[in-house]
Design an enzyme around this catalytic site. Structure first.
Site, PDB file in Angstrom:
ATOM      1  N   SER A  79     -26.514  47.575 116.536  1.00 11.42           N
ATOM      2  CA  SER A  79     -25.989  47.720 117.889  1.00 11.42           C
ATOM      3  C   SER A  79     -24.836  46.739 118.087  1.00 11.42           C
ATOM      4  CB  SER A  79     -27.100  47.517 118.919  1.00 11.42           C
ATOM      5  OG  SER A  79     -26.649  47.911 120.213  1.00 11.42           O
ATOM      6  N   ASP A 103     -29.824  58.642 117.697  1.00 13.58           N
ATOM      7  CA  ASP A 103     -29.316  57.598 118.589  1.00 13.58           C
ATOM      8  C   ASP A 103     -28.687  58.253 119.822  1.00 13.58           C
ATOM      9  OD1 ASP A 103     -28.043  55.493 119.888  1.00 13.58           O
ATOM     10  OD2 ASP A 103     -27.347  54.563 118.041  1.00 13.58           O
ATOM     11  N   HIS A 154     -31.915  54.486 118.755  1.00 15.86           N
ATOM     12  CA  HIS A 154     -30.951  53.398 118.670  1.00 15.86           C
ATOM     13  C   HIS A 154     -31.572  52.178 118.003  1.00 15.86           C
ATOM     14  CE1 HIS A 154     -27.419  51.109 119.497  1.00 15.86           C
ATOM     15  NE2 HIS A 154     -28.075  50.227 120.227  1.00 15.86           N
TER      16      HIS A 154
END
Length: 517
Positions: A199, A411, A450
């Site tokens: 991320s 995601d 994610h």
């Protein structure tokens, strides 16, 4: 006499161990007074073996027990900034005892808006054993500010230097300081340096390869927050607006997006998707290993005239196709990539999949608008200071650097197609796809949301793959993955463009019976 000799040997061994432990404790304490330019060491203390780090968030696993190590905390360039707020780059370094150090250094990436110095254990994407437990010296940082209100507090951006630190400067600064501390503690420098993040940490890894190409020998960049402004445009505006156009209305005439699809609709959609795409890898197992190659068209499950069962209303299908195709401007130009039809898109756990959106998103209630001016919305959505857009990695690659990407196919925040698009674009600037594959690979993770979660195998050891590539020249063709969603199952994650394919014989739960094709 024999027992006496054994006793003497044991006593000598214990004495040597005690002396070694005492020496490492003194070394650790001495770091408190280390004179490093612009650096304030605020603490250095031995941490005994068996320390466990509490889960960082609900549903996460505890980290540890960790081995004995020396923890050093500090601040780089402490100063007073905008509005009198105290700023500086906070950091922490964990140093295994000298006899346990493997000679290498690993830095762990951050998340969200950072603002917290996480425990430097190096536990993400390292398989079943944190990097610290494997002998790495590990560092972490808050990237130059302290969060005041959760993990997405961006008020620090009012201060220019804090903004610059977060955007690209802090990690390289901390890496340099950590290397000096390592050199002082072990009386020799780290042989190799690695960075692993997902991320925001994935974005940080890309920034380091682009702006500081000789700081790290190897980088793992997972689900990178590459273009946050444009991804937020997609998930907070484009997709809700598309769904709102086919959603039922409340008494005031506002669309109720949480009622856009019924549970039956979702089941019909997923049944159609899995029927077409699941078994393409040779096994119907609830996972899609080749979503790009499957080319699923939702129009196939749209209701025909007079049909009401096992189908979805045409206006809903049109809305889904529009949403997943991604935003385009008035000229038809793709502003942000679309999203994949994956086995996890109806998942409600963690960050919901794109077919399971409710009233609220990551940052509050979704819009109730039914129209969107993409051109206006995209006008100020990009931030060149933060975004890792450069593809000229000639210095990084020619210095022997290795760069591994991974991205969850499910995601719902940052499209895997954006990361894949960047990876493909490396070829134009760096001698073509085959040349790039000599120093960079990308792995797509079926079902994974994610940075984890979803109906996926989201536990894998990218660090070992990276180390093997950097230190032994073993380019990773595949990485074995497991996960809580499918107990007892393993699969190979294959370097793009290949994907896992069942060999035709043997236990379908075992990765050894799959090949990358």
């Amino acid at each position: 006499m024999k027992y006496l000799e054994i006793g003497i040997l044991l006593f000598a061994t214990c004495s040597m161990a005690a002396r070694a432990q005492s020496e490492s404790s003194h070394r650790c304490a001495d770091l408190k007074s280390a004179a490093l330019a612009g650096v304030e060491i605020t603490n250095s203390e031995p941490v005994p073996a068996a320390k466990t780090i509490a889960p960082a968030y609900p549903g996460a696993s505890a980290i540890g027990p960790l081995p004995a190590h020396c923890r050093v905390d500090g601040m780089i360039n402490r100063r007073k900034g905008v509005d009198g707020v105290q700023y500086g780059i906070g950091f922490s370094v964990a140093l295994p005892e000298p006899g346990a150090w493997n000679g290498d250094f690993m830095m762990q990436g951050g998340g969200g808006g950072n603002g917290v110095v996480a425990y430097p254990a190096g536990a993400s994407y390292t398989g079943n054993q944190p990097a610290l437990s494997r002998g790495f010296a590990v560092a972490s940082t808050d990237s130059g500010h302290k969060a005041k209100d959760g993990g997405f507090d961006f008020t620090f951006m009012r201060d220019q230097q804090a903004y610059l630190d977060f955007a690209y400067m802090a990690n390289a600064e901390v890496a340099g300081v950590a290397k000096q501390i390592i050199d002082r503690y072990y009386a020799k420098p780290a042989a190799y340096s690695y960075f692993v993040g997902c991320s925001t940490g994935g974005r940080e890894g890309m920034i380091l390869s682009q702006r500081y190409p000789t700081v790290f020998n190897g980088i793992v960049s997972g689900d990178p927050a590459m273009r946050t402004g444009l991804s937020n445009l997609a998930i907070a505006q484009w997709i809700p607006v598309a769904y709102n156009q086919a959603s039922p209305k409340d008494a005031s005439g506002k669309p109720e997006m949480d009622k856009f699809l019924t549970e039956t609709d979702r089941k019909v959609f997923m049944d159609g998707l899995m029927k077409q795409c699941d078994a393409r890898d040779g096994v119907a197992d609830g996972m899609i290993f080749d979503p790009i190659g499957c080319d699923f068209d939702p129009a196939a499950i749209a209701c025909k005239s007079g049909q009401a069962d096992t189908c979805i209303a045409p206006d809903k299908i049109a809305a889904i196709k529009k949403a997943f195709a991604g935003p385009r401007n008035a000229y038809g130009t793709q502003v942000y990539p679309g999203f994949l039809y994956d086995a996890g898109i109806a998942s409600t756990r963690g960050i919901p999949g794109l077919l399971a959106l409710s009233k609220n998103g990551l940052f509050g209630p979704y819009t109730t608008a039914t129209e969107l001016d993409v051109d206006a919305a995209a006008l100020h959505a990009s931030d060149p200071l933060v975004e890792p857009a450069s593809t000229n990695l000639s210095t990084f690659s020619q210095s022997g650097g290795k760069l591994i990407f991974f991205h969850g196919d499910n995601d719902p925040w940052f499209s895997p197609l954006d990361t894949l698009g960047y990876y493909k674009s490396l070829g134009a600037m760096n001698g073509g796809a085959d040349k790039v594959a000599e120093w960079s690979r990308i792995f797509l993770v079926p079902g994974m949301g994610h940075c984890g979660g979803g109906p996926s195998l989201d536990r894998f050891d990218m660090l070992s793959a990276l180390v093997g590539w950097v230190e032994r020249g073993a380019a990773p063709e595949s990485v074995v993955a497991t996960g809580a969603a499918f107990p007892g199952r393993s699969r190979p994650l294959c370097a793009y463009p290949k994907h896992a394919q069942y060999s035709g014989s043997g236990d379908t739960q075992d990765a050894r019976n799959f090949q990358c094709r």
